[in-house]
Design an enzyme around this catalytic site. Structure first.
Site, PDB file in Angstrom:
ATOM      1  N   LYS A  84       0.914 -11.558   0.738  1.00 23.56           N
ATOM      2  CA  LYS A  84       1.334 -12.787   1.368  1.00 23.56           C
ATOM      3  C   LYS A  84       2.606 -12.599   2.182  1.00 23.56           C
ATOM      4  O   LYS A  84       2.869 -13.332   3.129  1.00 23.56           O
ATOM      5  CB  LYS A  84       1.604 -13.858   0.297  1.00 23.56           C
ATOM      6  CG  LYS A  84       0.430 -14.175  -0.584  1.00 23.56           C
ATOM      7  CD  LYS A  84       0.874 -15.125  -1.718  1.00 23.56           C
ATOM      8  CE  LYS A  84      -0.247 -15.280  -2.711  1.00 23.56           C
ATOM      9  NZ  LYS A  84       0.251 -15.827  -3.983  1.00 23.56           N
ATOM     10  N   GLY A  85       3.438 -11.642   1.755  1.00 27.79           N
ATOM     11  CA  GLY A  85       4.807 -11.543   2.260  1.00 27.79           C
ATOM     12  C   GLY A  85       4.958 -11.555   3.768  1.00 27.79           C
ATOM     13  O   GLY A  85       5.941 -12.097   4.290  1.00 27.79           O
ATOM     14  N   GLU A 141       4.486  -5.835   8.755  1.00 26.60           N
ATOM     15  CA  GLU A 141       4.916  -5.881   7.355  1.00 26.60           C
ATOM     16  C   GLU A 141       6.257  -6.584   7.207  1.00 26.60           C
ATOM     17  O   GLU A 141       7.083  -6.577   8.111  1.00 26.60           O
ATOM     18  CB  GLU A 141       5.024  -4.454   6.784  1.00 26.60           C
ATOM     19  CG  GLU A 141       3.833  -4.051   5.913  1.00 26.60           C
ATOM     20  CD  GLU A 141       3.756  -4.803   4.585  1.00 26.60           C
ATOM     21  OE1 GLU A 141       4.220  -5.959   4.467  1.00 26.60           O
ATOM     22  OE2 GLU A 141       3.219  -4.225   3.634  1.00 26.60           O
ATOM     23  N   ASP A 142       6.446  -7.173   6.040  1.00 31.45           N
ATOM     24  CA  ASP A 142       7.718  -7.803   5.726  1.00 31.45           C
ATOM     25  C   ASP A 142       8.752  -6.748   5.335  1.00 31.45           C
ATOM     26  O   ASP A 142       9.849  -6.704   5.884  1.00 31.45           O
ATOM     27  CB  ASP A 142       7.556  -8.833   4.602  1.00 31.45           C
ATOM     28  CG  ASP A 142       6.743  -8.302   3.416  1.00 31.45           C
ATOM     29  OD1 ASP A 142       6.297  -7.144   3.458  1.00 31.45           O
ATOM     30  OD2 ASP A 142       6.564  -9.055   2.441  1.00 31.45           O
ATOM     31  N   VAL A 188      15.620  -8.216  -2.522  1.00 29.91           N
ATOM     32  CA  VAL A 188      15.894  -9.283  -1.564  1.00 29.91           C
ATOM     33  C   VAL A 188      14.784 -10.331  -1.594  1.00 29.91           C
ATOM     34  O   VAL A 188      13.654 -10.050  -1.990  1.00 29.91           O
ATOM     35  CB  VAL A 188      16.069  -8.735  -0.125  1.00 29.91           C
ATOM     36  CG1 VAL A 188      17.327  -7.893  -0.008  1.00 29.91           C
ATOM     37  CG2 VAL A 188      14.838  -7.928   0.311  1.00 29.91           C
ATOM     38  N   ARG A 231       9.846 -17.983  -0.764  1.00 25.50           N
ATOM     39  CA  ARG A 231       9.314 -17.344   0.448  1.00 25.50           C
ATOM     40  C   ARG A 231       9.694 -18.135   1.691  1.00 25.50           C
ATOM     41  O   ARG A 231       9.750 -17.604   2.796  1.00 25.50           O
ATOM     42  CB  ARG A 231       7.783 -17.287   0.401  1.00 25.50           C
ATOM     43  CG  ARG A 231       7.196 -16.370  -0.647  1.00 25.50           C
ATOM     44  CD  ARG A 231       5.687 -16.247  -0.418  1.00 25.50           C
ATOM     45  NE  ARG A 231       4.965 -15.699  -1.547  1.00 25.50           N
ATOM     46  CZ  ARG A 231       4.836 -14.397  -1.800  1.00 25.50           C
ATOM     47  NH1 ARG A 231       5.397 -13.514  -1.005  1.00 25.50           N
ATOM     48  NH2 ARG A 231       4.165 -13.976  -2.842  1.00 25.50           N
ATOM     49  N   ASP A 260       9.280  -0.706   0.802  1.00 26.91           N
ATOM     50  CA  ASP A 260      10.106  -0.316  -0.340  1.00 26.91           C
ATOM     51  C   ASP A 260       9.802   1.159  -0.627  1.00 26.91           C
ATOM     52  O   ASP A 260      10.345   2.044   0.031  1.00 26.91           O
ATOM     53  CB  ASP A 260       9.765  -1.246  -1.504  1.00 26.91           C
ATOM     54  CG  ASP A 260      10.684  -1.086  -2.705  1.00 26.91           C
ATOM     55  OD1 ASP A 260      11.559  -0.215  -2.668  1.00 26.91           O
ATOM     56  OD2 ASP A 260      10.532  -1.831  -3.691  1.00 26.91           O
TER      57      ASP A 260
HETATM   58  P1  IMP Z   1       6.027  -0.579  -1.621  1.00 24.07           P
HETATM   59  O1  IMP Z   1       4.620  -0.077  -1.814  1.00 24.07           O
HETATM   60  O2  IMP Z   1       6.948  -0.146  -2.719  1.00 24.07           O
HETATM   61  O3  IMP Z   1       6.589  -0.237  -0.252  1.00 24.07           O
HETATM   62  O4  IMP Z   1       5.912  -2.136  -1.818  1.00 24.07           O
HETATM   63  C1  IMP Z   1       6.082  -3.025  -0.803  1.00 24.07           C
HETATM   64  C2  IMP Z   1       5.791  -4.419  -1.280  1.00 24.07           C
HETATM   65  O5  IMP Z   1       6.551  -4.767  -2.448  1.00 24.07           O
HETATM   66  C3  IMP Z   1       6.243  -5.377  -0.195  1.00 24.07           C
HETATM   67  O6  IMP Z   1       5.191  -5.639   0.702  1.00 24.07           O
HETATM   68  C4  IMP Z   1       6.698  -6.583  -0.975  1.00 24.07           C
HETATM   69  O7  IMP Z   1       5.606  -7.458  -1.181  1.00 24.07           O
HETATM   70  C5  IMP Z   1       7.175  -6.030  -2.300  1.00 24.07           C
HETATM   71  N1  IMP Z   1       8.652  -5.850  -2.303  1.00 24.07           N
HETATM   72  C6  IMP Z   1       9.313  -4.695  -2.152  1.00 24.07           C
HETATM   73  N2  IMP Z   1      10.645  -4.868  -2.202  1.00 24.07           N
HETATM   74  C7  IMP Z   1      10.827  -6.202  -2.386  1.00 24.07           C
HETATM   75  C8  IMP Z   1      12.026  -7.039  -2.519  1.00 24.07           C
HETATM   76  O8  IMP Z   1      13.184  -6.588  -2.455  1.00 24.07           O
HETATM   77  N3  IMP Z   1      11.805  -8.370  -2.692  1.00 24.07           N
HETATM   78  C9  IMP Z   1      10.551  -8.913  -2.743  1.00 24.07           C
HETATM   79  N4  IMP Z   1       9.423  -8.187  -2.629  1.00 24.07           N
HETATM   80  C10 IMP Z   1       9.562  -6.834  -2.449  1.00 24.07           C
HETATM   81 MG    MG Z   2       4.124  -7.215   1.551  1.00 23.86          MG
END
Ligand code: IMP
Ligand code: MG
Length: 182
Positions: A41-42, A97-98, A151, A163, A101
């Site tokens: 959703k982000g 993408e939002d 965040v 959100r 991480d």
């Molecule tokens: P990744 O696979 O670790 O890059 O995960 C990315 C996903 O984790 C993002 O699309 C977000 O939905 C969620 N996410 C990662 N960091 C944060 C944060 O600081 N706050 C809220 N959601 C996060």
């Molecule tokens: Mg996301």
């Protein structure tokens, strides 16, 4: 709605940066059959605003994914809850993408989409956490590089809430005490 966290990126900063990214994308994708793909959703908020700064007749589609494994950390194994409605073979795909991480979710998605033979496959991310991507990701359009803290806002949630903040806040351990409904 109570004030939470400490402002990291203001509404004005976000909009200014998205406008710049939109102008760059407009230049780069001119004359191409382009489809923007947001991951729910982000990314819904970035998609809505960034797309309005792109002066091209782009197509749009959405995917929803959930990661297997431990609840708090991305495992990198992703289940597709909602796939694209459209074919992307031979088309220029820009993933919106939002936040990136660990980068594991996106790495999986890139692999999954690449198999469908798009003409090109690039990423636009509003936020990239620095120094923690387990896999180097080539992100073509980056809004802001931020420290690896938790965040919230502008599409990013804290247990499903906040959100709808038009800006991004950093949550300290103290901020994360209690419930988002307090
Ligand atoms: P990744 O696979 O670790 O890059 O995960 C990315 C996903 O984790 C993002 O699309 C977000 O939905 C969620 N996410 C990662 N960091 C944060 C944060 O600081 N706050 C809220 N959601 C996060
Ligand atoms: Mg996301």
């Amino acid at each position: 709605m109570r004030d939470i966290g400490t402002t990291l990126i203001s509404e004005e900063q976000i909009q200014n940066r998205l406008r710049e990214m939109g102008e760059q994308i407009t230049t780069d994708y001119e004359g191409r059959d382009t489809i923007l793909v947001a991951v729910l959703k982000g990314a819904f908020m970035v998609m809505a605003d960034l797309s309005r700064y792109i002066r091209l007749p782009v197509d749009m589609d959405f995917m929803a994914v959930s990661s297997y494994g431990a609840a708090t950390k991305t495992s990198g194994v992703v289940r597709i809850i909602k796939d694209l409605d459209q074919e992307i073979a031979g088309r220029h795909v820009l993933i919106v993408e939002d936040i990136i991480d660990s980068g594991l979710t996106l790495k999986y998605l890139l692999k999954n989409l690449a198999v469908r033979r798009p003409a090109s496959l690039e990423i636009a991310a509003l936020l990239v956490k620095t120094g923690i991507q387990e896999v180097p990701l080539d992100v073509r359009y980056v809004g802001f590089e931020i420290p690896p803290d938790f965040v919230v806002g502008y599409g990013l949630d804290w247990v499903g809430r906040y959100r709808n903040l038009p800006y991004v806040v950093t949550m300290s351990d103290d901020d994360l005490q209690g419930s988002p409904l307090d």
